[in-house]
Design a protein around this motif. Structure first.
Motif, short mmCIF file in Angstrom:
data_model
loop_
_atom_site.label_atom_id
_atom_site.label_comp_id
_atom_site.label_asym_id
_atom_site.label_seq_id
_atom_site.Cartn_x
_atom_site.Cartn_y
_atom_site.Cartn_z
N UNK A 211 131.46 12.06 -45.81
CA UNK A 211 130.00 12.65 -45.78
C UNK A 211 129.75 13.41 -44.28
N UNK A 212 130.76 14.03 -43.85
CA UNK A 212 130.50 14.70 -42.52
C UNK A 212 130.99 16.05 -42.65
N UNK A 213 130.10 17.08 -42.39
CA UNK A 213 130.54 18.60 -42.31
C UNK A 213 130.33 18.99 -40.81
N UNK A 214 131.52 19.63 -40.25
CA UNK A 214 131.54 20.39 -38.92
C UNK A 214 131.27 21.63 -39.12
N UNK A 215 130.19 22.27 -38.24
CA UNK A 215 129.96 23.64 -38.45
C UNK A 215 130.32 24.22 -37.03
N UNK A 216 131.01 25.53 -36.98
CA UNK A 216 131.15 26.14 -35.62
C UNK A 216 130.97 27.80 -35.83
N UNK A 217 131.07 28.48 -34.91
CA UNK A 217 130.57 30.01 -34.81
C UNK A 217 131.68 30.67 -33.90
N UNK A 218 131.63 31.97 -34.20
CA UNK A 218 132.36 32.74 -33.43
C UNK A 218 131.41 33.66 -32.74
N UNK A 219 130.21 33.45 -32.72
CA UNK A 219 129.21 33.95 -31.84
C UNK A 219 128.98 33.97 -30.52
N UNK A 220 129.61 32.49 -30.01
CA UNK A 220 129.25 32.22 -28.53
C UNK A 220 130.50 32.65 -27.97
N UNK A 221 131.26 31.63 -27.36
CA UNK A 221 132.44 31.74 -26.67
C UNK A 221 133.46 33.14 -26.94
N UNK A 222 133.41 33.18 -28.16
CA UNK A 222 134.31 34.22 -28.65
C UNK A 222 133.75 35.61 -28.78
N UNK A 223 132.45 35.85 -28.38
CA UNK A 223 131.81 36.88 -28.27
C UNK A 223 131.75 37.90 -29.55
N UNK A 224 131.38 37.32 -30.53
CA UNK A 224 131.59 38.18 -31.78
C UNK A 224 130.21 38.01 -32.56
N UNK A 225 129.23 37.89 -31.69
CA UNK A 225 127.86 37.77 -32.49
C UNK A 225 127.68 38.68 -33.38
N UNK A 226 127.68 40.09 -32.88
CA UNK A 226 127.48 41.04 -33.86
C UNK A 226 128.08 40.95 -35.34
N UNK A 227 128.86 40.24 -35.33
CA UNK A 227 129.81 40.21 -36.76
C UNK A 227 129.31 39.19 -37.78
N UNK A 228 128.64 38.21 -36.95
CA UNK A 228 128.30 36.94 -37.66
C UNK A 228 129.18 36.28 -38.55
N UNK A 229 129.98 35.65 -37.83
CA UNK A 229 131.07 34.74 -38.53
C UNK A 229 131.06 33.42 -38.11
N UNK A 230 131.04 32.47 -38.92
CA UNK A 230 130.84 30.82 -38.67
C UNK A 230 131.93 30.14 -39.78
N UNK A 231 132.18 29.02 -39.56
CA UNK A 231 133.15 28.32 -40.41
C UNK A 231 132.47 26.61 -40.25
N UNK A 232 133.10 26.02 -41.34
CA UNK A 232 132.74 24.60 -41.52
C UNK A 232 133.78 24.01 -41.93
N UNK A 233 133.95 22.45 -41.68
CA UNK A 233 135.00 21.70 -42.03
C UNK A 233 134.56 20.26 -42.60
N UNK A 234 134.97 20.17 -43.79
CA UNK A 234 134.14 18.92 -44.51
C UNK A 234 135.27 18.34 -45.52
N UNK A 235 135.03 17.32 -46.18
CA UNK A 235 135.68 16.78 -47.51
C UNK A 235 135.70 17.76 -48.57
N UNK A 236 136.78 17.76 -49.16
CA UNK A 236 136.90 18.75 -50.25
C UNK A 236 135.67 18.82 -51.09
#
Length: 366
Positions: A211-236
């Motif tokens: 019951x845990x979902x992790x979310x991350x983004x490429x908009x901050x340190x990766x400097x890709x804010x204009x492209x709007x890309x994120x990802x999540x990791x959790x149980x199947x």
């Protein structure tokens, strides 16, 4: 004429308000309002983005397969338990949409990211705010606010807009005590500004959790804010539920290519982290030197500072005064922080400049 009427919870929503990008004059500005990377992005990512735009007539891979595999390899997690989205915002909304509806509650800490209550309202759920402790997450307050109606808990770490960091021992305590049928979403938009082992710890916690979902983004340190890309990791099962309601083809071909190139350039990430740490510390010390005028910076582990104005110079006056000097910051009355500004750590010149401008404004209000 009478037209369709939106659901009452939709009509009651206040749309997300982004940080300003222009002053009233429209002239050149230093934009420190949206927590973007002042160093830009990796040249490899820029090159990949440009080269991938040659296939505009073809739909992107709907599953972001190669990108998920690259994320999995870097973070030593399973690709099949990763979902990609249009920024991490989409994944936050998907979590609310998959697990909450009218009559349910979505819980988050006071001074949390504004998308959390919006995601609740969007699906007719009730947003519930837990008290903070000096602008930081209070795990006991979150636990006390859980009810049988709680379906999702959002916890950003580091938190936005405060920059505060919650130790993993405290997050583990929350997870151990919360109901197993409630989803804990750990929003790690600023994870890469932490030390690598600190950033990795939530992924390790999520590895064996149902019951845990992790979310991350490429908009901050990766400097890709204009492209709007994120990802999540959790149980199947959670990832399966989110995939059932996400938009098809949600990450562009060029965006997927740029994100993979950005992941491969960890040298740029390390450079960005070091720059941020140096100038965040420098700006924190300059704010501390203005403490006798009522300015206070909340300790931050992100790429910004939340600065409180508790003296003669108000946050609104500082916001307008900085704007007149061509510095755009984020004033936060809509987030119960009318006495605060959030200021992104910029380049060396930008950071020195905004500090000098603040000192000038403080001197004018002594």
């Amino acid at each position: 004429m009478t037209g369709p009427t939106p659901k009452p919870w939709i009509a009651a929503m206040t749309p997300y308000k982004a940080g300003r990008a222009k002053t009233a004059s429209g002239g050149p500005v230093v934009k420190l309002s949206s927590n973007e990377n002042p160093l830009g992005t990796s040249v490899d990512a820029e090159r990949a983005l440009s080269e991938a735009r040659g296939s505009l007539a073809r739909y992107p891979d709907p599953a972001s397969t190669a990108l998920r595999e690259a994320i999995a390899e870097l973070n030593e997690i399973e690709a099949e338990r990763i979902i990609c989205g249009t920024g991490s915002d989409e994944i936050l909304h998907l979590a609310a949409g998959a697990y909450a509806s009218a009559g349910d509650e979505i819980l988050y800490v006071r001074y949390g990211f504004t998308v959390y209550p919006l995601s609740a309202q969007r699906v007719g759920a009730t947003p519930v705010e837990a008290a903070d402790t000096d602008y930081a997450t209070d795990i006991d307050a979150l636990l006390a606010a859980i009810t049988p109606k709680t379906r999702v808990i959002f916890l950003a770490n580091p938190n936005n807009p405060t920059g505060t960091y919650t130790p993993m021992t405290e997050i583990q305590r929350l997870h151990d005590a919360m109901p197993p049928d409630c989803l804990l979403v750990i929003d790690q938009a600023y994870a890469e500004y932490l030390e690598p082992d600190e950033a990795q710890a939530p992924l390790e916690l999520a590895h064996n959790a149902s019951n845990i979902l992790i979310t991350r983004t490429f908009s901050k340190i990766y400097g890709l804010a204009a492209e709007r890309i994120g990802w999540g990791y959790g149980p199947a099962p959670v990832i399966d539920a989110l995939n059932r309601i996400r938009a098809p083809f949600n990450v562009t071909t060029a965006g997927q290519a740029a994100a993979m190139a950005a992941l491969a350039d960890q040298g740029f990430v390390a450079k960005s982290r070091a720059h941020n740490r140096k100038w965040r510390s420098w700006l924190t010390n300059r704010i501390a030197a203005m403490g006798n005028a009522g300015l206070r910076a909340i300790p931050s582990e992100a790429n910004f500072l939340l600065i409180l104005f508790e003296g003669k110079l108000t946050a609104e006056q500082a916001y307008e005064g900085l704007m007149e000097r061509d510095f755009i910051t984020r004033w936060l009355p809509g987030q119960q922080l009318p006495h605060a500004l959030r200021i992104t750590i910029g380049t060396e010149d930008e950071t020195r400049g905004v500090a000098a401008a603040l000192e000038e404004l403080v001197a004018a209000h002594l």
